[in-house]
Design a protein around this motif. Structure first.
Motif, mmCIF file in Angstrom:
data_model
loop_
_atom_site.group_PDB
_atom_site.id
_atom_site.type_symbol
_atom_site.label_atom_id
_atom_site.label_comp_id
_atom_site.label_asym_id
_atom_site.label_seq_id
_atom_site.Cartn_x
_atom_site.Cartn_y
_atom_site.Cartn_z
ATOM 1 N N ASP A 129 0.787 -1.243 0.000
ATOM 2 C CA ASP A 129 0.000 0.000 0.000
ATOM 3 C C ASP A 129 0.814 1.284 0.000
ATOM 4 N N PHE A 130 2.107 1.207 0.330
ATOM 5 C CA PHE A 130 2.911 2.424 0.395
ATOM 6 C C PHE A 130 3.608 2.655 -0.940
ATOM 7 N N PRO A 131 3.575 3.867 -1.480
ATOM 8 C CA PRO A 131 2.966 5.068 -0.903
ATOM 9 C C PRO A 131 1.549 5.345 -1.382
ATOM 10 N N GLY A 132 1.062 4.596 -2.369
ATOM 11 C CA GLY A 132 -0.206 4.937 -2.989
ATOM 12 C C GLY A 132 -1.381 5.042 -2.044
ATOM 13 N N ASN A 133 -1.586 4.024 -1.203
ATOM 14 C CA ASN A 133 -2.742 4.007 -0.309
ATOM 15 C C ASN A 133 -2.390 4.266 1.152
ATOM 16 N N TRP A 134 -1.110 4.461 1.411
ATOM 17 C CA TRP A 134 -0.677 4.734 2.796
ATOM 18 C C TRP A 134 0.453 5.754 2.753
ATOM 19 N N SER A 135 0.176 6.883 2.160
ATOM 20 C CA SER A 135 1.221 7.862 1.874
ATOM 21 C C SER A 135 1.811 8.493 3.126
ATOM 22 N N ASN A 136 1.056 8.512 4.215
ATOM 23 C CA ASN A 136 1.530 9.152 5.449
ATOM 24 C C ASN A 136 2.320 8.215 6.350
ATOM 25 N N LEU A 137 2.490 6.962 5.958
ATOM 26 C CA LEU A 137 3.076 5.966 6.849
ATOM 27 C C LEU A 137 4.464 6.359 7.332
ATOM 28 N N VAL A 138 5.388 6.587 6.421
ATOM 29 C CA VAL A 138 6.772 6.864 6.814
ATOM 30 C C VAL A 138 6.896 8.212 7.508
ATOM 31 N N THR A 139 6.189 9.212 7.006
ATOM 32 C CA THR A 139 6.267 10.524 7.649
ATOM 33 C C THR A 139 5.692 10.477 9.060
ATOM 34 N N ASP A 140 4.614 9.731 9.268
ATOM 35 C CA ASP A 140 4.051 9.605 10.613
ATOM 36 C C ASP A 140 5.013 8.885 11.553
ATOM 37 N N LEU A 141 5.643 7.830 11.050
ATOM 38 C CA LEU A 141 6.612 7.105 11.876
ATOM 39 C C LEU A 141 7.799 7.998 12.243
ATOM 40 N N MET A 142 8.291 8.741 11.269
ATOM 41 C CA MET A 142 9.433 9.617 11.539
ATOM 42 C C MET A 142 9.069 10.723 12.522
ATOM 43 N N THR A 143 7.854 11.248 12.421
ATOM 44 C CA THR A 143 7.403 12.257 13.380
ATOM 45 C C THR A 143 7.343 11.675 14.784
ATOM 46 N N THR A 144 6.840 10.452 14.891
ATOM 47 C CA THR A 144 6.764 9.781 16.199
ATOM 48 C C THR A 144 8.161 9.548 16.762
ATOM 49 N N ILE A 145 9.075 9.088 15.932
ATOM 50 C CA ILE A 145 10.450 8.849 16.381
ATOM 51 C C ILE A 145 11.105 10.156 16.817
ATOM 52 N N GLU A 146 10.989 11.178 16.000
ATOM 53 C CA GLU A 146 11.595 12.479 16.306
ATOM 54 C C GLU A 146 11.063 13.037 17.622
ATOM 55 N N THR A 147 9.751 12.998 17.791
ATOM 56 C CA THR A 147 9.127 13.545 19.001
ATOM 57 C C THR A 147 9.607 12.824 20.251
ATOM 58 N N ASN A 148 9.623 11.512 20.204
ATOM 59 C CA ASN A 148 10.004 10.748 21.387
ATOM 60 C C ASN A 148 11.503 10.776 21.649
ATOM 61 N N LEU A 149 12.305 10.913 20.590
ATOM 62 C CA LEU A 149 13.740 11.110 20.786
ATOM 63 C C LEU A 149 14.007 12.409 21.528
ATOM 64 N N GLN A 150 13.329 13.460 21.131
ATOM 65 C CA GLN A 150 13.517 14.745 21.784
ATOM 66 C C GLN A 150 13.124 14.680 23.254
ATOM 67 N N ILE A 151 12.029 13.994 23.531
ATOM 68 C CA ILE A 151 11.583 13.859 24.924
ATOM 69 C C ILE A 151 12.609 13.080 25.736
ATOM 70 N N ARG A 152 13.081 11.964 25.188
ATOM 71 C CA ARG A 152 14.003 11.103 25.935
ATOM 72 C C ARG A 152 15.348 11.773 26.167
ATOM 73 N N TYR A 153 15.886 12.443 25.138
ATOM 74 C CA TYR A 153 17.252 12.944 25.250
ATOM 75 C C TYR A 153 17.342 14.426 25.605
ATOM 76 N N SER A 154 16.202 15.038 25.927
ATOM 77 C CA SER A 154 16.231 16.409 26.433
ATOM 78 C C SER A 154 16.365 16.455 27.943
ATOM 79 N N SER A 155 16.278 15.300 28.579
ATOM 80 C CA SER A 155 16.438 15.231 30.037
ATOM 81 C C SER A 155 16.957 13.848 30.402
ATOM 82 N N ASN A 156 17.366 13.701 31.638
ATOM 83 C CA ASN A 156 17.867 12.406 32.108
ATOM 84 C C ASN A 156 16.747 11.493 32.591
#
Length: 290
Positions: A129-156
């Motif tokens: 289905d990617f990218p034709g029917n699930w075009s947001n898949l990779v961008t959504d995953l990368m956003t989730t990874i980026e957000t949680n990386l920032q949370i984890r590594y912005s503090s101890n």
């Protein structure tokens, strides 16, 4: 109530969701007679419209369904639905959309068996289905990874859920990358005709999904790897190596590097083929991390 009609006039019986739940519960039972009877009935139900959507829904119910039933549901989905994913008799477009949405909602799954099945399901559906029917898949995953990386590594402070979502998301992305890097020939790779209506990361000069994934992912993933691993030189010592956070950091770094490895190996193997021009443009990056 009249029974829903199947798509395109294909004759198939619609599932009764209450019966499906009872049958999948019985298939997870410790009672041998009940297990055998429900397993046989479940085989018959796999040919009914709505079964796969129902199994996905049961597996996603984290608070209201017993763990053993959820595990049985997602195992049955993985074993049977993926090979019939394009069936218009067994799955409607709306059902496929609901299933894709549930897959991403389950990235905070605590049970390892369910999570592993979900990661495989995401990668196999992505191949179709990617990218034709699930075009947001990779961008959504990368956003989730980026957000949680920032949370984890912005503090101890280590929030268990943040680390869990991060690990699940990276593993899901790894599975997608691996699926597309195993496609050897351009004729076997999904292509995009209409770049103007595609996600922003799909570059018009590149002709296949493998190169598009590489171009979009290689720099952010390497940045994530450096974020996680750069402190190791000063923090890894006999006292810290046994700490849970250190083990988590090592695992996260390994998972990120695994994705980079698959992308880079795939690109290197194509340097003498149809992708030679694109490879030459990316050679400095490949050689820089080697």
């Amino acid at each position: 109530m009249p029974r829903p009609q199947p798509q395109l006039g294909l004759a198939t019986e619609a599932i009764n969701l209450e019966e499906l739940y009872a049958v999948i519960s019985g298939a997870a039972s410790q009672d041998v007679a009940q297990l055998q009877a429900c397993t046989e009935r479940l085989k018959m139900m796999m040919d009914m419209t709505g079964t796969f959507d129902g199994l996905s829904d049961i597996a996603s119910q984290k608070t209201s369904v017993p763990l053993a039933v959820r595990q049985q549901s997602i195992i049955q989905f993985k074993n049977h639905a993926l090979s019939h994913w394009r069936s218009r008799k067994l799955l409607t477009d709306e059902a496929r959309a609901r299933i894709r949405s549930r897959c991403l909602m389950m990235l905070d799954e605590e049970d390892d068996l369910i999570a592993q099945c979900n990661e495989e399901i995401i990668s196999k559906i992505a191949r179709s289905d990617f990218p034709g029917n699930w075009s947001n898949l990779v961008t959504d995953l990368m956003t989730t990874i980026e957000t949680n990386l920032q949370i984890r590594y912005s503090s101890n402070a280590a929030d268990p859920r943040t680390t869990l979502v991060l690990r699940r998301s990276i593993k899901a992305l790894n599975g997608i990358v691996f699926e597309f890097t195993t496609i050897r020939m351009l004729t076997g790779v999904a292509t995009l005709k209409n770049v103007s209506s595609s996600p922003h990361w799909l570059f018009p000069k590149l002709n296949d999904v493998g190169f598009k994934l590489f171009t979009y992912l290689h720099q952010p993933l390497w940045k994530y790897y450096e974020t996680i691993s750069s402190p190791f030189a000063s923090t890894l010592n006999p006292d810290s190596i046994a700490l849970p956070r250190t083990a988590e950091d090592l695992l996260l770094a390994h998972l990120i590097y695994e994705a980079v490895f698959h992308l880079t190996t795939w690109l290197w193997q194509r340097h003498g083929k149809d992708g030679k021009d694109e490879f030459e443009g990316l050679r400095p990056w490949v050689c820089g991390i080697a």
